[in-house]
Design an enzyme around this catalytic site. Structure first.
Site, PDB file in Angstrom:
ATOM      1  N   ALA A  61      20.599  17.679  31.383  1.00  0.00           N
ATOM      2  CA  ALA A  61      20.851  16.858  32.479  1.00  0.00           C
ATOM      3  C   ALA A  61      19.108  16.438  33.286  1.00  0.00           C
ATOM      4  O   ALA A  61      18.154  17.389  32.283  1.00  0.00           O
ATOM      5  CB  ALA A  61      21.980  16.688  33.385  1.00  0.00           C
ATOM      6  N   GLY A 106      24.157  19.332  28.742  1.00  0.00           N
ATOM      7  CA  GLY A 106      25.158  18.192  28.909  1.00  0.00           C
ATOM      8  C   GLY A 106      24.999  17.706  27.787  1.00  0.00           C
ATOM      9  O   GLY A 106      25.887  16.509  27.834  1.00  0.00           O
ATOM     10  N   GLU A 109      28.130  19.379  25.858  1.00  0.00           N
ATOM     11  CA  GLU A 109      28.946  19.426  26.551  1.00  0.00           C
ATOM     12  C   GLU A 109      29.233  17.630  25.859  1.00  0.00           C
ATOM     13  O   GLU A 109      30.483  17.717  25.215  1.00  0.00           O
ATOM     14  CB  GLU A 109      28.536  19.587  28.236  1.00  0.00           C
ATOM     15  CG  GLU A 109      28.712  20.122  28.465  1.00  0.00           C
ATOM     16  CD  GLU A 109      28.762  20.276  30.455  1.00  0.00           C
ATOM     17  OE1 GLU A 109      29.825  20.724  30.816  1.00  0.00           O
ATOM     18  OE2 GLU A 109      27.295  20.294  30.799  1.00  0.00           O
ATOM     19  N   GLU A 129      23.032  26.578  31.764  1.00  0.00           N
ATOM     20  CA  GLU A 129      22.646  26.080  33.669  1.00  0.00           C
ATOM     21  C   GLU A 129      23.379  27.390  33.990  1.00  0.00           C
ATOM     22  O   GLU A 129      22.243  27.569  35.292  1.00  0.00           O
ATOM     23  CB  GLU A 129      24.605  25.162  33.889  1.00  0.00           C
ATOM     24  CG  GLU A 129      24.904  23.909  33.196  1.00  0.00           C
ATOM     25  CD  GLU A 129      25.234  23.996  31.587  1.00  0.00           C
ATOM     26  OE1 GLU A 129      25.619  22.791  31.586  1.00  0.00           O
ATOM     27  OE2 GLU A 129      24.873  24.980  31.041  1.00  0.00           O
TER      28      GLU A 129
END
Length: 255
Positions: A61, A106, A109, A129
């Protein structure tokens, strides 16, 4: 645009394009949702490749953007964040991630949303994270655990450590490791082969597997049974069986 869709040979490539690291900011997340919807709608897209380029898939992110958000702002945003990734996961066509370089946070993911992951031999994947005092928020706690099992998912999420290609392959986080220069070529070839297959049957297979994983086996069998019987109404089923009887297996031309 931070991402775009290119189509060739029945394969739609969703290409991330936010140098230098393809950080997945809000604009890119929303763009991914738009492109997933477009790939779903378009009849000329029969399989999909997700690709970040030769150097990096997506390094996570946009932390600077997230740092400026407070609790209320993330409550308002978190649903849309997950929806953008779920839109990719629910493309009713075969999806392969072509993963070069970093796929972290991300980025990892996003790769988890694909049906198949082809990774470069220099790849590094992970969910870091926890090192920010957070947990994955775009499906990582759910899709990673379903893919590699809860114990290994907890190892990766609790520590935030990065996984190199050899370990990623061993634990099932990726499905194939190839030289970095061949990642996109091999991913496109895999998708192009499936693009020649029976589109409705491929959709049925994907939805049966994915939906079945979310329920008990009796319900899963009912989902399979419904799709299986329904495929007998398709022209592809007629072509496939006729070709098998007359020519042998693997020679059918589907529409």
């Amino acid at each position: 645009m931070t991402a775009h869709l290119e189509v060739a040979e029945g394969v739609g490539t969703i290409r991330l394009d936010r140098p230098p690291m393809n950080a997945l900011d809000i604009a890119t997340q929303d763009r991914l949702k738009e492109l997933a919807s477009e790939a779903t709608r378009r009849d000329d897209v029969r399989a999909v490749v997700i690709y970040g380029g030769e150097k990096v898939f997506a390094a996570g992110a946009d932390i600077k953007e997230m740092q400026a958000m407070d609790h209320a702002a993330m409550i308002a945003r978190s649903g849309a964040l997950q929806e953008s990734f779920t839109a990719v996961a629910r493309i009713p066509k075969p999806v392969v991630a072509a993963v070069n370089g970093y796929a972290l946070g991300g980025g990892c993911e996003l790769a988890l949303c694909a049906d198949f992951r082809i990774a470069a031999d220099n790849v590094k994947l992970g969910q870091p994270e926890i090192l920010l005092g957070l947990i994955p928020g775009a499906g990582g706690t759910q899709r990673l655990a379903r893919l590699v099992g809860p114990s290994k998912a907890k190892d990766l999420i609790f520590t935030g450590r990065q996984v190199k290609a050899e370990e990623a392959l061993a634990i099932g986080l990726v499905d194939r490791v190839v030289p970095a220069a061949e990642v996109y070529e091999q991913a496109h070839a895999w998708a192009a082969r499936l693009a020649q297959g029976p589109a409705i049957a491929l959709r049925a297979a994907k939805e049966s597997i994915d939906a079945g994983l979310e329920t008990d086996i009796d319900t899963g069998l009912a989902i399979e049974r419904t799709w299986f019987a329904g495929l007998f109404a398709t022209e592809d089923r007629q072509r496939g069986m006729r070709s098998f009887v007359e020519e042998g297996p693997g020679k059918a031309k589907f529409v």
